[in-house]
Design an enzyme around this catalytic site. Structure first.
Site, short mmCIF file in Angstrom:
data_model
loop_
_atom_site.label_atom_id
_atom_site.label_comp_id
_atom_site.label_asym_id
_atom_site.label_seq_id
_atom_site.Cartn_x
_atom_site.Cartn_y
_atom_site.Cartn_z
N CYS A 106 -9.26 2.05 7.14
CA CYS A 106 -10.02 2.15 5.96
C CYS A 106 -10.43 0.54 5.49
CB CYS A 106 -8.81 2.68 5.06
SG CYS A 106 -9.50 3.31 3.32
N LYS A 151 -4.86 14.06 2.63
CA LYS A 151 -4.54 12.84 1.92
C LYS A 151 -4.75 13.16 0.37
CE LYS A 151 -4.61 7.87 1.59
NZ LYS A 151 -5.26 6.73 2.07
N LYS A 207 -0.39 13.59 3.89
CA LYS A 207 0.21 12.53 3.38
C LYS A 207 -0.01 12.59 1.61
CE LYS A 207 -0.64 7.41 2.45
NZ LYS A 207 -1.49 6.03 2.75
N TYR A 221 8.96 4.01 6.09
CA TYR A 221 9.44 2.69 6.08
C TYR A 221 11.11 2.53 6.16
CZ TYR A 221 4.76 2.39 3.80
OH TYR A 221 3.46 2.27 3.41
#
Length: 352
Positions: free
Chosen positions: A137, A224, A277, A342
């Site tokens: 991106c 997304k 997402k 994460y």
């Protein structure tokens, strides 16, 4: 043989007999070993993908204020992080680059000496077997913070009817093609286009094939959403838009049928892996995609999902480990084959 009527039965406060349950699901919850034996959804480190933010420099670990426990890393430190992840059983990383300079078209993204190619090479040298995924991106690389080329009067593709500031779709596609080949040449195993640009998968596939990278996979951010859960990421990647938001190209959170249309298009264009997402607020979309398609399916447990739990845990309001593993399991249960999170390293340690 005892009959149901002869069994010992409980009574209520006025002496009436209560029915005895014949079916007792609790029998299979009696012990940890038994619960594990009948567990339907498995979560393993090999199913986790760790995001890594990389920036120029040497021996840098810059803490991300809004994401406790996460850092911006120089390429050498990213390589060390990859080693630690591999030791935990994690086999894939997703790279986000923070450039040395930004401009209107995000030119460092296509620079062979740019930050992501440097990080790819460092990680591959340190952990050759690590699957390296390059997020494709432009929001981190542009001075305006949007995901491609903007419609401005000085641009050759200016379209007055679209208004200034509109993200130009086809002009952005050519940049995606160029940068994807650069990252593949640096050693990326997977290119992951994330801008929700129409035709991005087909364009990148054609560019990779023409350059001889027929073996390089595409993991498409197929559905997304324009989500408020991305806030901390924009701090981590230094990529907030300078004006407006990304609703013009990312999906409306209210839409489900549109997600299926987007996914179908990416399948037809040659995606190897699909992605939804964010994850937790879109479990229904994950399930619908899983039921419709047989391609591997990823889900991205995004920065807001991570940071809000971290913040509450720091206040002592909840058990971070239990919440993290419960949400990761929910994402797997909804149908995701792999999860970008994460918590990857911590979750691997907790599972071990």
């Amino acid at each position: 043989m005892k009959t149901l009527s002869s069994r010992s039965q409980a009574t209520n406060s006025i002496g009436q007999q209560l029915p005895v349950p014949v079916q007792r699901p609790r029998r299979l919850r009696l012990s940890p070993a038994l619960r594990d034996l009948v567990r339907e959804t498995r979560l393993t480190p090999a199913q986790l993908i760790a995001p890594i933010f990389v920036r120029h420099g040497h021996n840098l670990r810059v803490a991300i204020r809004s994401m406790p426990g996460q850092y911006q890393l120089s390429p050498d430190q990213a390589a060390q992080e990859a080693k630690q992840l591999a030791e935990c059983g994690i086999r894939a990383v997703l790279l986000f680059g923070i450039p040395a300079r930004k401009d209107a078209c995000g030119s460092e993204n296509a620079d062979p000496d740019g930050i992501v190619p440097q990080a790819i090479q460092a990680i591959k040298a340190a952990v050759p077997g690590m699957v390296v995924i390059s997020d494709m991106c432009f929001c981190e690389y542009t001075d305006h913070g949007h995901c491609g080329v903007l419609n401005t009067p000085d641009h050759s593709d200016f379209q007055p009817q679209l208004g200034e500031g509109y993200l130009l779709n086809d002009a952005t596609l050519s940049l995606l093609a160029e940068a994807s080949v650069v990252h593949a040449r640096a050693g990326a195993d997977i290119i992951a286009p994330s801008g929700m640009i129409d035709g991005m998968v087909a364009t990148i596939r054609a560019a990779l094939d023409a350059a001889g990278f027929t073996h390089t996979s595409i993991m498409s951010y197929a559905a997304k959403y324009a989500s408020a859960f991305y806030g901390p990421f924009r701090d981590a990647a230094e990529s907030p838009p300078k004006f407006g938001d990304r609703s013009q190209y990312q999906m409306d959170p209210a839409n489900a049928r549109e997600a299926i249309r987007e996914v179908d298009l990416d399948v037809a264009e040659g995606a190897d892996i699909l992605m939804v997402k964010p994850a937790l607020a879109y479990l229904d979309i994950i399930r619908q995609v899983r039921d419709r398609h047989t391609l591997p399916l990823a889900a991205y447990q995004v920065s807001g999902e991570y940071s809000m739990v971290k913040a509450a845990a720091l206040q002592g309001w909840l058990d971070e480990q239990r919440i993290a593993l419960e949400t990761l399991t929910a994402i797997r249960r909804a149908g995701a084959d792999m999860i970008i999170t994460y918590w990857a390293k911590e979750a691997a340690e907790w599972l071990d």
